[in-house]
Design a protein around this motif. Sequence first.
Motif, PDB file in Angstrom:
ATOM      1  N   ASP A 218     -21.994 -12.854  28.528  1.00  0.00           N
ATOM      2  CA  ASP A 218     -21.888 -11.980  29.698  1.00  0.00           C
ATOM      3  C   ASP A 218     -20.631 -12.301  30.500  1.00  0.00           C
ATOM      4  O   ASP A 218     -19.965 -11.391  31.031  1.00  0.00           O
ATOM      5  N   LEU A 219     -20.303 -13.585  30.593  1.00  0.00           N
ATOM      6  CA  LEU A 219     -19.052 -13.967  31.248  1.00  0.00           C
ATOM      7  C   LEU A 219     -17.857 -13.413  30.480  1.00  0.00           C
ATOM      8  O   LEU A 219     -16.872 -12.955  31.076  1.00  0.00           O
ATOM      9  N   LEU A 220     -17.933 -13.415  29.146  1.00  0.00           N
ATOM     10  CA  LEU A 220     -16.850 -12.874  28.326  1.00  0.00           C
ATOM     11  C   LEU A 220     -16.679 -11.376  28.563  1.00  0.00           C
ATOM     12  O   LEU A 220     -15.548 -10.880  28.638  1.00  0.00           O
ATOM     13  N   ALA A 221     -17.781 -10.646  28.687  1.00  0.00           N
ATOM     14  CA  ALA A 221     -17.696  -9.209  28.965  1.00  0.00           C
ATOM     15  C   ALA A 221     -17.011  -8.959  30.306  1.00  0.00           C
ATOM     16  O   ALA A 221     -16.159  -8.067  30.432  1.00  0.00           O
ATOM     17  N   HIS A 222     -17.381  -9.756  31.302  1.00  0.00           N
ATOM     18  CA  HIS A 222     -16.730  -9.652  32.621  1.00  0.00           C
ATOM     19  C   HIS A 222     -15.237  -9.936  32.500  1.00  0.00           C
ATOM     20  O   HIS A 222     -14.399  -9.241  33.094  1.00  0.00           O
ATOM     21  N   TYR A 223     -14.882 -10.929  31.733  1.00  0.00           N
ATOM     22  CA  TYR A 223     -13.476 -11.322  31.510  1.00  0.00           C
ATOM     23  C   TYR A 223     -12.686 -10.168  30.884  1.00  0.00           C
ATOM     24  O   TYR A 223     -11.609  -9.805  31.365  1.00  0.00           O
ATOM     25  N   PHE A 224     -13.238  -9.563  29.843  1.00  0.00           N
ATOM     26  CA  PHE A 224     -12.539  -8.467  29.169  1.00  0.00           C
ATOM     27  C   PHE A 224     -12.419  -7.233  30.055  1.00  0.00           C
ATOM     28  O   PHE A 224     -11.499  -6.428  29.893  1.00  0.00           O
ATOM     29  N   ALA A 225     -13.359  -7.063  30.957  1.00  0.00           N
ATOM     30  CA  ALA A 225     -13.347  -5.871  31.811  1.00  0.00           C
ATOM     31  C   ALA A 225     -12.395  -6.003  32.991  1.00  0.00           C
ATOM     32  O   ALA A 225     -12.210  -5.034  33.741  1.00  0.00           O
ATOM     33  N   ASN A 226     -11.787  -7.176  33.166  1.00  0.00           N
ATOM     34  CA  ASN A 226     -10.923  -7.410  34.325  1.00  0.00           C
ATOM     35  C   ASN A 226      -9.540  -7.850  33.872  1.00  0.00           C
ATOM     36  O   ASN A 226      -9.249  -9.047  33.777  1.00  0.00           O
ATOM     37  N   PHE A 227      -8.685  -6.869  33.605  1.00  0.00           N
ATOM     38  CA  PHE A 227      -7.313  -7.170  33.216  1.00  0.00           C
ATOM     39  C   PHE A 227      -6.399  -6.942  34.415  1.00  0.00           C
ATOM     40  O   PHE A 227      -6.395  -5.865  35.009  1.00  0.00           O
ATOM     41  N   ASP A 228      -5.661  -7.970  34.773  1.00  0.00           N
ATOM     42  CA  ASP A 228      -4.732  -7.895  35.906  1.00  0.00           C
ATOM     43  C   ASP A 228      -3.348  -7.549  35.368  1.00  0.00           C
ATOM     44  O   ASP A 228      -2.693  -8.378  34.735  1.00  0.00           O
ATOM     45  N   GLU A 229      -2.911  -6.321  35.595  1.00  0.00           N
ATOM     46  CA  GLU A 229      -1.608  -5.883  35.078  1.00  0.00           C
ATOM     47  C   GLU A 229      -0.469  -6.652  35.732  1.00  0.00           C
ATOM     48  O   GLU A 229       0.571  -6.858  35.114  1.00  0.00           O
ATOM     49  N   ARG A 230      -0.646  -7.050  36.962  1.00  0.00           N
ATOM     50  CA  ARG A 230       0.408  -7.803  37.643  1.00  0.00           C
ATOM     51  C   ARG A 230       0.607  -9.167  36.995  1.00  0.00           C
ATOM     52  O   ARG A 230       1.736  -9.614  36.786  1.00  0.00           O
ATOM     53  N   THR A 235      -8.860 -11.785  33.889  1.00  0.00           N
ATOM     54  CA  THR A 235      -9.241 -12.670  34.985  1.00  0.00           C
ATOM     55  C   THR A 235     -10.764 -12.705  35.138  1.00  0.00           C
ATOM     56  O   THR A 235     -11.481 -11.843  34.628  1.00  0.00           O
ATOM     57  N   ILE A 236     -11.236 -13.711  35.849  1.00  0.00           N
ATOM     58  CA  ILE A 236     -12.647 -13.836  36.200  1.00  0.00           C
ATOM     59  C   ILE A 236     -12.739 -13.871  37.722  1.00  0.00           C
ATOM     60  O   ILE A 236     -12.075 -14.681  38.369  1.00  0.00           O
ATOM     61  N   GLY A 237     -13.523 -12.974  38.279  1.00  0.00           N
ATOM     62  CA  GLY A 237     -13.653 -12.941  39.728  1.00  0.00           C
ATOM     63  C   GLY A 237     -13.069 -11.681  40.327  1.00  0.00           C
ATOM     64  O   GLY A 237     -13.071 -10.618  39.708  1.00  0.00           O
ATOM     65  N   THR A 238     -12.542 -11.808  41.525  1.00  0.00           N
ATOM     66  CA  THR A 238     -12.060 -10.662  42.276  1.00  0.00           C
ATOM     67  C   THR A 238     -10.832 -11.038  43.090  1.00  0.00           C
ATOM     68  O   THR A 238     -10.579 -12.219  43.343  1.00  0.00           O
ATOM     69  N   ASP A 239     -10.083 -10.029  43.487  1.00  0.00           N
ATOM     70  CA  ASP A 239      -8.916 -10.258  44.346  1.00  0.00           C
ATOM     71  C   ASP A 239      -9.299 -10.442  45.813  1.00  0.00           C
ATOM     72  O   ASP A 239      -8.479 -10.881  46.618  1.00  0.00           O
ATOM     73  N   GLU A 240     -10.521 -10.090  46.168  1.00  0.00           N
ATOM     74  CA  GLU A 240     -10.936 -10.185  47.567  1.00  0.00           C
ATOM     75  C   GLU A 240     -10.979 -11.645  48.014  1.00  0.00           C
ATOM     76  O   GLU A 240     -11.654 -12.480  47.417  1.00  0.00           O
TER      77      GLU A 240
END
Length: 486
Positions: A218-230, A235-240
């Motif tokens: 599940d952590l891997l799915a979250h990782y793949f769903a969050n690509f930071d183009e900059r 990434t794991i987590g949020t920019d907030e």
Amino acid sequence: MAITKSQGVTPTERLLNDLAERTFANLWTYPNPFKEDHKELCDLLVVFENRAFIFFDRESRKFDGNDKDIQVTWNRWKKEAIDKQIKTAQGATRYIKDGLPIFLDAKATQPFPIDLSSIEHIHRIVVAHGAKDACLAFSEDNVSGSLAVSYDNSLEAKLDFPFMLDLDRKDPVHVLDAHNLEILFSELDTVFDFSAFLEEKERAIAKYDHLSYCGEEDLLAHYFANFDERLNRYTIGTDEKNINGIMIGEGEWEGFVNIEPYKRRKQANKSSYLWDDLINRTGRNALEDKLLGNGDVWNAKSAIHEMAKEPRFSRRALSDTMIEAIQNFPDISGRIVRNLSFMPSFYADKAYIFLQIRHDNPGDYENKYRPVRQAMLEIACGAARNKFTHLNTIVGIAIDAPKFTDRNSEDFILMDCSDWTAEQEKDYRDRNKELGFFESPNLKQVIKTNSDFPRPASQPRKQKKIGRNEPCPCRSGKKYKKCCGR
């Protein structure tokens, strides 16, 4: 001298070794290494560049046929399968950092072939087997039988609940289980991709006061769903900035594998394993002491070392280019015919040269023909550096054109161009006069757009149907039926 490696002692260790060799390649993967006191250091040691991965594999059957208090059984299973392994991992980490000798056999006669003095980062991974069925039976809400994990050092967050692990955030160890072991290795099946995931996970553990998830997949799915183009990475987590904890819910992976981008990725990656085959075939020759040449493939930079650094999606593009070049090799008769391909790397300052040769009568293959092919490959690499001056590293690969031969071999060359002198430029320019590599005035470097999750293939635009009595689109002034539609 040939190197004899263990293949793992138990069935789960052998599985781990097979998965690791597919991800990290056989040259950098060593099961059951030993310390100088003749005791095992770990169940698997992987070393690549300045990074080491130490694995501890344990199967505990304490849940088998056990109808006692589930909390008691869980505590006993966890102590044997995880807690003891984490303690052993801490000792192995100290042993490596102290620079003490490591051997491939219990008698300490075969030294570990890779120098570990430059290791800067050690990832510790515990693989625990034997709790999946009990975990599934414990709660109907559990989707897969994976262990839940939490990294949090606060006292009030300490967990004492079956199938939930509370791991040290200050000194993180990664725990995989029988369900997600193969998922992690099949989705992160290069040293680049596996390293990037663990590095980002450790970054998130250090950043947030609390990180928890219901299964490593599940952590891997979250990782793949969050690509930071900059940042150009997952990434794991949020920019907030006001968020100090991350919790990832149950079933993220089950949903992720059913989306179309994931399916396209798996399909697109099939061709990329040609690249892995080249690396592992050469690694096998080195381990069996059959590798020719002067490259130290264990402790110095080499062509296959550079090849192994490529991420999966880059290997896909490189393999596709090679396959296309092999299929399109021209059927031209003559004493010798060559075909040259220039292939950009994931790394902007590196490129690959793929040279195919067709020779209908090579004669003395090993002593005369291959030295000529190797010389041509070197000249092609030098000519490429003269043409593309931004390159610091060039890897050359030469083979006989597979389209016209059943027998083959590979030659590799690693050319360091970081300090390219005027003398080198002139030397390769002079040596290339007869061959003419990269001298076409219309030659351009073409970089194929490639991404980890490929977009769907564009559909051809439907042509508007032209009526028989409409003006012909060729602008002849006639009706379509009396012009192009005849």
